[in-house]
Design a protein around this motif. Structure first.
Motif, PDB file in Angstrom:
ATOM      1  N   GLN A  22      12.910  -2.165  -5.769  1.00 12.72           N
ATOM      2  CA  GLN A  22      12.755  -1.881  -4.797  1.00 12.72           C
ATOM      3  C   GLN A  22      11.177  -1.909  -3.673  1.00 12.72           C
ATOM      4  OE1 GLN A  22      15.880   1.397  -3.828  1.00 12.72           O
ATOM      5  NE2 GLN A  22      17.134  -0.115  -3.543  1.00 12.72           N
ATOM      6  N   LYS A  24       8.110  -2.327  -2.560  1.00 16.05           N
ATOM      7  CA  LYS A  24       7.935  -3.749  -1.056  1.00 16.05           C
ATOM      8  C   LYS A  24       6.769  -3.762  -0.472  1.00 16.05           C
ATOM      9  CE  LYS A  24       9.504  -4.920   3.339  1.00 16.05           C
ATOM     10  NZ  LYS A  24       9.996  -4.879   4.186  1.00 16.05           N
ATOM     11  N   VAL A  25       5.899  -4.709  -0.962  1.00 15.19           N
ATOM     12  CA  VAL A  25       4.443  -4.658  -0.253  1.00 15.19           C
ATOM     13  C   VAL A  25       4.122  -5.247   1.019  1.00 15.19           C
ATOM     14  CG1 VAL A  25       2.506  -5.523  -1.064  1.00 15.19           C
ATOM     15  CG2 VAL A  25       3.730  -5.922  -2.667  1.00 15.19           C
ATOM     16  N   ARG A  26       3.572  -3.686   1.552  1.00 15.40           N
ATOM     17  CA  ARG A  26       3.589  -4.059   2.747  1.00 15.40           C
ATOM     18  C   ARG A  26       3.105  -4.896   3.977  1.00 15.40           C
ATOM     19  NH1 ARG A  26       2.345   1.147   6.050  1.00 15.40           N
ATOM     20  NH2 ARG A  26       0.717   1.591   4.463  1.00 15.40           N
ATOM     21  N   ASP A  30       2.820  -4.357   9.173  1.00 14.71           N
ATOM     22  CA  ASP A  30       3.076  -2.641   8.536  1.00 14.71           C
ATOM     23  C   ASP A  30       2.004  -1.846   8.636  1.00 14.71           C
ATOM     24  OD1 ASP A  30       4.530  -4.788   9.276  1.00 14.71           O
ATOM     25  OD2 ASP A  30       6.257  -4.496   6.921  1.00 14.71           O
ATOM     26  N   TRP A  95       2.006  -4.048  -7.668  1.00 16.55           N
ATOM     27  CA  TRP A  95       2.989  -4.875  -7.328  1.00 16.55           C
ATOM     28  C   TRP A  95       4.501  -5.121  -7.668  1.00 16.55           C
ATOM     29  CZ3 TRP A  95       5.883  -7.630 -11.409  1.00 16.55           C
ATOM     30  CH2 TRP A  95       4.808  -6.998 -12.769  1.00 16.55           C
ATOM     31  N   LYS A  96       4.446  -4.356  -8.514  1.00 14.31           N
ATOM     32  CA  LYS A  96       5.675  -3.546  -9.090  1.00 14.31           C
ATOM     33  C   LYS A  96       6.472  -1.974  -8.542  1.00 14.31           C
ATOM     34  CE  LYS A  96       9.150  -4.279 -12.772  1.00 14.31           C
ATOM     35  NZ  LYS A  96       9.421  -4.489 -14.286  1.00 14.31           N
ATOM     36  N   GLY A 103       9.726   2.245  -4.919  1.00 16.66           N
ATOM     37  CA  GLY A 103       9.763   2.047  -3.255  1.00 16.66           C
ATOM     38  C   GLY A 103       8.492   2.234  -2.833  1.00 16.66           C
ATOM     39  N   HIS A 253      -2.197  -6.418  -3.515  1.00 18.36           N
ATOM     40  CA  HIS A 253      -1.425  -7.401  -4.399  1.00 18.36           C
ATOM     41  C   HIS A 253      -1.952  -8.776  -3.006  1.00 18.36           C
ATOM     42  CE1 HIS A 253       2.885  -9.620  -4.320  1.00 18.36           C
ATOM     43  NE2 HIS A 253       2.748  -9.057  -4.847  1.00 18.36           N
TER      44      HIS A 253
END
Length: 297
Positions: A22, A24-26, A30, A95-96, A103, A253
């Motif tokens: 879950q 998530k790269v912003r 954002d 990245w992960k 999250g 990222h």
């Protein structure tokens, strides 16, 4: 009733995997909307990043704040404990994500080697090992350094001085392996290992060793804190040391090139204005331009 430990672990595995999936790269928009730039820095790593009286401090912390301000944002820090390798740190923070922090990944990570060979490193199946990461923004050139106590060792004309004088190093560090093997292993008997560079430095001040070898930035900081003019920097070279100096940069990222481009512009201003050099001087550190900027001078 308590579940057996193994069963507990098996039941938790899907949750841990889900937490990692879950992350998530912003996108850049954002970040701007949130007003916050999330920056990953190493914990307990003075003078670069550490916490003092509950407040973030250090060169990397101050640099991150300046970069964020230049983008109209506020820096928020994620504190990294080093993994087994830099690949682990990039995976966990860029990245992960990490199961202990589900999250959430950083927008930007500092203190990443700016090295083409590392960026192009391949894994066992021939793929780029860090394909999801962009490494950019060299902002400092780091070196290995020897500091000696002139009361017991007036000068270090060459590394061979440590055939007769004890030198402290951090356990399992590059200086540890180097001094154990250089000159056919002649220095290994006089190389003393400590859990940290700070403990090696404290041992030198206590007269237990005559010198310390570590990162130049760390030793500059410790000398500045010690206020002892008899602690001197050795200016000799280190034969057969593969990478005596290297550039330090940043990572984002691979989908966040808009962020890396914006930061590149802010960083260039800090370098050319001399503001970054002043930031380093505030911690008692010498600043050396990365090769990228030396080539443009």
């Amino acid at each position: 009733m308590r579940l057996p430990r193994l069963l507990c672990c098996l039941l938790l595995l899907p949750l841990l995997w889900l937490g990692q999936a879950q992350a998530k790269v912003r996108p850049y928009d954002d970040m701007v909307a949130s007003g916050v730039l999330r920056v990953a820095v190493y914990d307990k790593f003075p003078p670069y990043s550490f916490q003092q009286d509950g407040q973030p401090r250090g060169v990397d912390v101050d640099l991150a704040k300046r970069l964020a301000e230049g983008l109209g944002l506020r820096a928020e820090f994620l504190w990294m404990v080093p993994g087994e390798s830099l690949d682990d740190d990039l995976r966990n923070f860029i990245w992960k994500g990490h199961y202990l922090r589900p999250g959430v990944v950083a927008d930007l990570m500092l203190r990443v080697p700016y090295d083409r060979n590392y960026s192009n490193k391949r894994n066992d199946v021939g793929e780029l090992a860090n394909a999801q990461v962009v490494m950019f923004g060299p902002y400092q050139r780091e070196r290995w350094q020897v500091v000696h106590d002139a009361r017991r060792l007036p000068q270090v004309s060459s590394i061979a001085a440590f055939r007769e004088h004890r030198i402290g190093v951090e356990l399992d560090s590059v200086p540890s392996f180097y001094l154990g093997s250089v000159l056919g292993g002649q220095l290994s008997a006089m190389t003393v290992h400590f859990p940290s560079t700070q403990e090696a430095f404290d041992a030198m001040r206590a007269g237990k060793v005559d010198a310390v070898m570590a990162l130049r930035g760390e030793l500059d900081w410790m000398r500045a804190q010690a206020h002892d003019e008899q602690l001197k920097n050795a200016e000799n070279t280190y034969p057969n040391l593969g990478e005596p100096a290297w550039d330090i940069g940043m990572a984002v990222h691979e989908s966040n090139r808009q962020l890396s481009n914006a930061i590149d512009g802010e960083l260039e201003d800090l370098v050319h204005s001399g503001e970054l050099e002043k930031l380093y001087a505030g911690y008692g550190l010498r600043y050396e331009l990365p090769e990228f900027y030396q080539d443009t001078q």
